[in-house]
Motif scaffolding. Structure first.
Motif, mmCIF file in Angstrom:
data_model
loop_
_atom_site.group_PDB
_atom_site.id
_atom_site.type_symbol
_atom_site.label_atom_id
_atom_site.label_comp_id
_atom_site.label_asym_id
_atom_site.label_seq_id
_atom_site.Cartn_x
_atom_site.Cartn_y
_atom_site.Cartn_z
ATOM 1 N N ILE A 129 0.842 -1.210 0.000
ATOM 2 C CA ILE A 129 0.000 0.000 0.000
ATOM 3 C C ILE A 129 0.874 1.255 0.000
ATOM 4 C CG2 ILE A 129 -1.644 1.324 1.381
ATOM 5 C CD1 ILE A 129 -2.677 -1.435 2.414
ATOM 6 N N ILE A 130 1.863 1.289 0.887
ATOM 7 C CA ILE A 130 2.694 2.496 1.000
ATOM 8 C C ILE A 130 3.486 2.730 -0.282
ATOM 9 C CG2 ILE A 130 4.632 3.525 2.227
ATOM 10 C CD1 ILE A 130 3.547 2.219 4.775
ATOM 11 N N SER A 131 4.029 1.649 -0.837
ATOM 12 C CA SER A 131 4.799 1.809 -2.079
ATOM 13 C C SER A 131 3.902 2.303 -3.203
ATOM 14 C CB SER A 131 5.439 0.486 -2.487
ATOM 15 O OG SER A 131 6.339 0.072 -1.511
ATOM 16 N N GLY A 132 2.661 1.829 -3.227
ATOM 17 C CA GLY A 132 1.721 2.302 -4.246
ATOM 18 C C GLY A 132 1.488 3.796 -4.120
ATOM 19 N N LEU A 133 1.226 4.248 -2.882
ATOM 20 C CA LEU A 133 1.022 5.670 -2.634
ATOM 21 C C LEU A 133 2.247 6.482 -3.049
ATOM 22 C CD1 LEU A 133 -0.639 5.907 0.897
ATOM 23 C CD2 LEU A 133 -1.565 6.723 -1.268
ATOM 24 N N THR A 134 3.414 5.958 -2.684
ATOM 25 C CA THR A 134 4.651 6.659 -3.007
ATOM 26 C C THR A 134 4.801 6.808 -4.520
ATOM 27 O OG1 THR A 134 5.592 5.516 -1.108
ATOM 28 C CG2 THR A 134 7.113 6.688 -2.518
ATOM 29 N N ASP A 135 4.529 5.719 -5.232
ATOM 30 C CA ASP A 135 4.672 5.779 -6.682
ATOM 31 C C ASP A 135 3.699 6.774 -7.303
ATOM 32 O OD1 ASP A 135 6.679 3.988 -6.611
ATOM 33 O OD2 ASP A 135 5.472 2.248 -7.165
ATOM 34 N N ILE A 136 2.486 6.836 -6.727
ATOM 35 C CA ILE A 136 1.517 7.800 -7.252
ATOM 36 C C ILE A 136 2.034 9.217 -7.038
ATOM 37 C CG2 ILE A 136 -0.797 8.754 -6.903
ATOM 38 C CD1 ILE A 136 -1.682 5.862 -6.213
ATOM 39 N N ALA A 137 2.482 9.489 -5.794
ATOM 40 C CA ALA A 137 2.967 10.833 -5.497
ATOM 41 C C ALA A 137 4.186 11.177 -6.345
ATOM 42 C CB ALA A 137 3.309 10.945 -4.015
ATOM 43 N N TRP A 138 4.996 10.142 -6.618
ATOM 44 C CA TRP A 138 6.250 10.337 -7.330
ATOM 45 C C TRP A 138 6.008 10.595 -8.815
ATOM 46 C CZ3 TRP A 138 11.075 10.736 -5.472
ATOM 47 C CH2 TRP A 138 12.145 10.526 -6.345
ATOM 48 N N SER A 139 4.901 10.042 -9.337
ATOM 49 C CA SER A 139 4.732 10.044 -10.791
ATOM 50 C C SER A 139 4.271 11.387 -11.339
ATOM 51 C CB SER A 139 3.738 8.947 -11.189
ATOM 52 O OG SER A 139 2.507 9.202 -10.560
ATOM 53 N N PHE A 140 3.782 12.277 -10.459
ATOM 54 C CA PHE A 140 3.351 13.582 -10.963
ATOM 55 C C PHE A 140 4.530 14.540 -11.039
ATOM 56 C CE2 PHE A 140 -0.697 11.967 -9.460
ATOM 57 C CZ PHE A 140 -1.536 12.363 -10.487
ATOM 58 N N PRO A 141 4.536 15.428 -12.054
ATOM 59 C CA PRO A 141 5.567 16.470 -12.052
ATOM 60 C C PRO A 141 5.354 17.365 -10.837
ATOM 61 C CG PRO A 141 4.326 16.460 -14.131
ATOM 62 C CD PRO A 141 3.635 15.527 -13.201
ATOM 63 N N ARG A 142 6.452 17.650 -10.160
ATOM 64 C CA ARG A 142 6.393 18.407 -8.912
ATOM 65 C C ARG A 142 5.569 19.689 -8.988
ATOM 66 N NH1 ARG A 142 10.656 18.720 -4.893
ATOM 67 N NH2 ARG A 142 11.230 16.569 -4.580
ATOM 68 N N TRP A 169 7.609 14.200 0.028
ATOM 69 C CA TRP A 169 7.827 13.109 0.984
ATOM 70 C C TRP A 169 8.131 11.802 0.269
ATOM 71 C CZ3 TRP A 169 4.813 8.781 0.697
ATOM 72 C CH2 TRP A 169 3.582 8.901 0.019
ATOM 73 N N ALA A 170 7.622 11.685 -0.964
ATOM 74 C CA ALA A 170 7.774 10.404 -1.663
ATOM 75 C C ALA A 170 9.248 10.036 -1.860
ATOM 76 C CB ALA A 170 7.062 10.461 -3.001
ATOM 77 N N GLY A 171 10.068 11.042 -2.144
ATOM 78 C CA GLY A 171 11.503 10.787 -2.316
ATOM 79 C C GLY A 171 12.107 10.210 -1.045
ATOM 80 N N PHE A 172 11.746 10.786 0.111
ATOM 81 C CA PHE A 172 12.266 10.290 1.384
ATOM 82 C C PHE A 172 11.748 8.884 1.673
ATOM 83 C CE2 PHE A 172 12.803 14.863 2.147
ATOM 84 C CZ PHE A 172 14.103 14.867 2.586
ATOM 85 N N ALA A 173 10.446 8.704 1.432
ATOM 86 C CA ALA A 173 9.855 7.403 1.733
ATOM 87 C C ALA A 173 10.545 6.310 0.924
ATOM 88 C CB ALA A 173 8.358 7.426 1.431
ATOM 89 N N ARG A 174 10.775 6.579 -0.349
ATOM 90 C CA ARG A 174 11.434 5.596 -1.213
ATOM 91 C C ARG A 174 12.840 5.272 -0.740
ATOM 92 N NH1 ARG A 174 10.959 6.026 -7.661
ATOM 93 N NH2 ARG A 174 8.969 4.948 -7.797
ATOM 94 N N LEU A 175 13.582 6.362 -0.478
ATOM 95 C CA LEU A 175 14.964 6.177 -0.039
ATOM 96 C C LEU A 175 15.013 5.366 1.248
ATOM 97 C CD1 LEU A 175 18.041 7.186 -0.239
ATOM 98 C CD2 LEU A 175 17.344 8.768 1.532
#
Lengths: 296, 327
Positions: A129-142, A169-175
């Motif tokens: 679930i968290i990775s899915g959310l992260t990918d969604i947040a990550w996929s939009f242009p900032r 936050w997505a960058g931090f979460a991924r890292l």
């Protein structure tokens, strides 16, 4: 056993002093990039704190008789379209940039560490679930996502900070998730588990300290990014509202006069560039000196 | 139970293999496939076998770092596989692990003193000054001094690190140590020091060891009894002397013949094993060693051999030894 003891004694002669912070500072000062970066950051902080003392004029004092004066003659960096002193406005602008930079990164760091740690340490459905959310947040242009957030929150500095935090936050979460995935398989984490330590202790005492170097590097890369996003949003009129002197809004108002008064656009732009450079230089050096395995 | 500190009964550890398309279990890697043994108080049982035979998995399952699929592990008469979280934490004070790689098993960001002190703190063993004294005592126990308290693992040599790892395991005053190849990551000259340290500590603290190794020459010096594992099963178990003098299973013979001898004139007819270890996902039918055995019979391809006692404290699982141990 006596052979071992001799060897141990020999090594004790060359023991290093154990003052860790002093050690770190010494290593940092050896690095020219770190010194330059630190110099820029300290200067920025000083100008933000002591803005009223440094600025020769008020940032909003208008003087229509001195409109768009070139640098020189009592105004080191010239004046803008309302005759306001550019130097004073830029000095006050550093307050906005620092505030936005640190507050947004602070918020996104907290979100990122919590989500990344949960996903990486526990795995399974939670991770999914968290990775899915992260990918969604990550996929939009900032900038686009930030604009969308501000459209719902309404323009203003607070909206900008929230919007930037919610996209970065997505960058931090991924890292952090990645760090956890590799570190939790390490033998010293297994050792902590066999020794009966709690998950909480393992996460905060054993995993996060070992993930610190990349987190710090990312933080120092995110602060200038946040500064840039703030500048561009203010440039679009979505961030700091006039007469608040944000570097972005100064550039925005100056762009109509770029042909006759380029200094109104150039100096704030230059400041953004220098500050971003300073943070990046310092961050890189800090990473190198924080890692005990890279010492000397 | 008597004087057995640890008894393992029919322990099985399977790792499920999940399908690529759907997360359903398509196969099982049978890392440990039904092994039983006992360890007496104060003795050292060595578990030997090549990489991938399940020896480390056995050690981890005993410590409940991996949940076994089947079987029982009795520690001082209690089945520890039934323990809940709270009891498990108490059990951590009874049995500990010495890791293989001292470079990876110490937190690189904690000083030696903090590493030891943390263990004592977590288990509420004494107040601050008592813990400090105990930390020093532990360091001395493994042949280090107070000078090492503020050192970080990267400032230590491999042997010194392994000493710290041993001190950490001993911090909780355990009765039983699983030593998972404790010397195989070290230089040969250091290996002897660490082994003699382990022996000295065993004497002094009345410890019981499960000593995991892939090399019979190391085991020779430390163990009272030796169990040889192959593909998730124990194929031969005997007292150390007996095993070295009279190896029975063809696999044990091959392992023993691989030990280099110092005498250049000695008859060194090495038995070379051909081929790879078969996949534990799909072990061979009959005897698991039949793909590599030099004395394979028809029976070996069909029936799985059972453990047979062929002498005093000597058991072997091989079809060559039917009846009373005669070939």
């Amino acid at each position: 056993m006596s052979v071992v003891n001799d060897q141990i004694k020999l090594e004790e002669e060359t023991l290093i002093p154990a003052n860790r912070i002093f050690d770190l500072a010494k290593r940092l000062l050896k690095n020219k990039g770190a010194v330059l970066g630190l110099f820029i950051i300290v200067l920025l902080f000083l100008s933000a704190i002591f803005a009223p003392l440094i600025a020769p004029y008020s940032y909003q004092a208008q003087s229509l008789s001195k409109m768009l004066r070139p640098p020189g003659q009592g105004h080191i960096l010239g004046t803008d379209e309302f005759g306001r002193d550019m130097f004073s406005r830029i000095v006050y602008g550093s307050r906005i940039s620092l505030l936005v930079g640190f507050v947004t990164v602070g918020i996104s760091l907290v979100i990122g560490v919590v989500l990344g740690a949960l996903a990486g340490y526990y795995g399974g459905l939670l991770d999914y679930i968290i990775s899915g959310l992260t990918d969604i947040a990550w996929s939009f242009p900032r900038n686009l996502l930030a604009i969308a957030f501000i459209a719902t929150l309404g323009p203003g500095l607070l909206s900008v900070m929230l919007a930037v935090a919610l996209i970065s936050w997505a960058g931090f979460a991924r890292l952090i998730r990645g760090q956890f995935l590799s570190l939790k398989e390490q033998e010293f984490v297994e050792a902590a588990r066999v020794l009966g330590m709690s998950d909480f202790r393992i996460i905060f005492r054993h995993i996060i300290p070992n993930a610190l170097a990349p987190i710090i590097v990312l933080t120092t890369l995110e602060v200038p990014k946040a500064i840039i996003v703030e500048a561009s949003l203010s440039f679009l009129g979505l961030g700091a509202q006039p007469p608040t002197p944000s570097w972005g809004s100064i550039m925005s108002s100056g762009r109509s006069y770029i042909a006759m008064a380029p200094w109104v656009v150039i100096f704030p732009g230059l400041m953004v560039m220098i500050v971003v450079l300073g943070f990046n230089l310092f961050g890189d050096a800090l990473r190198d000196s924080l890692d005990p395995r890279l010492r000397d | 139970m008597g004087d057995n500190l640890l008894e393992v009964k029919n322990l099985k550890v399977y790792f499920p293999v999940k399908g690529k398309l759907f997360p359903t279990v398509v196969a099982n890697v049978r890392a440990v496939d039904g092994i039983s043994f006992k360890i007496k108080r104060g003795e050292t049982l060595a578990l030997v076998g090549e990489s991938g035979c399940g020896k480390s998995t056995t050690g981890k399952a005993i410590l409940r770092m991996i949940e076994p699929k089947e079987g029982q592990v009795f520690f001082e008469g209690n089945n520890i596989l039934a323990y809940d979280r709270k009891k498990l934490k108490a059990l951590r004070r009874e049995m500990q692990l010495v890791f293989q790689d001292p470079y990876a098993s110490l937190n690189p960001r904690m000083a030696v003193g903090d590493i030891l002190n943390e263990v004592l703190f977590v288990h509420r063993l004494g107040n601050s000054p008592q813990r400090k004294a105990r930390t020093l005592e532990l360091l001395e126990m493994v042949g280090l001094t107070s000078r090492y308290l503020a050192r970080y693992p990267h400032e230590l040599s491999g042997g010194q690190r392994q000493r710290v790892v041993i001190a950490r395991a001993l911090a909780v005053n355990p009765k039983f140590l699983v030593c998972d190849e404790p010397v195989s990551a070290l230089d040969v000259s250091i290996q002897a020091q660490i082994i003699s340290l382990l022996e000295e500590l065993q004497q002094r603290l009345n410890l019981t060891y499960l000593f995991i190794a892939h090399d019979l020459s190391v085991v020779k010096y430390v163990s009272n009894r030796v169990a040889v594992m192959y593909l998730g099963k124990i194929i031969e178990l005997a007292e150390g002397e007996e095993l070295y003098r009279n190896p029975c299973h063809p696999y044990t013979k091959a392992l023993l013949s691989a030990i280099p001898l110092c005498d250049p004139d000695a008859d060194s007819a090495k038995i070379l094993l051909v081929g790879e270890l078969p996949s534990p996902e799909n072990p061979p039918r009959g005897c698991r060693f039949n793909t590599r055995c030099d004395r394979v019979k028809e029976e070996c391809l069909v029936n799985e051999p059972v453990d047979q006692a062929i002498g005093h404290n000597h058991q072997v699982a091989c079809h060559l030894y039917h009846g009373n141990g005669l070939k």
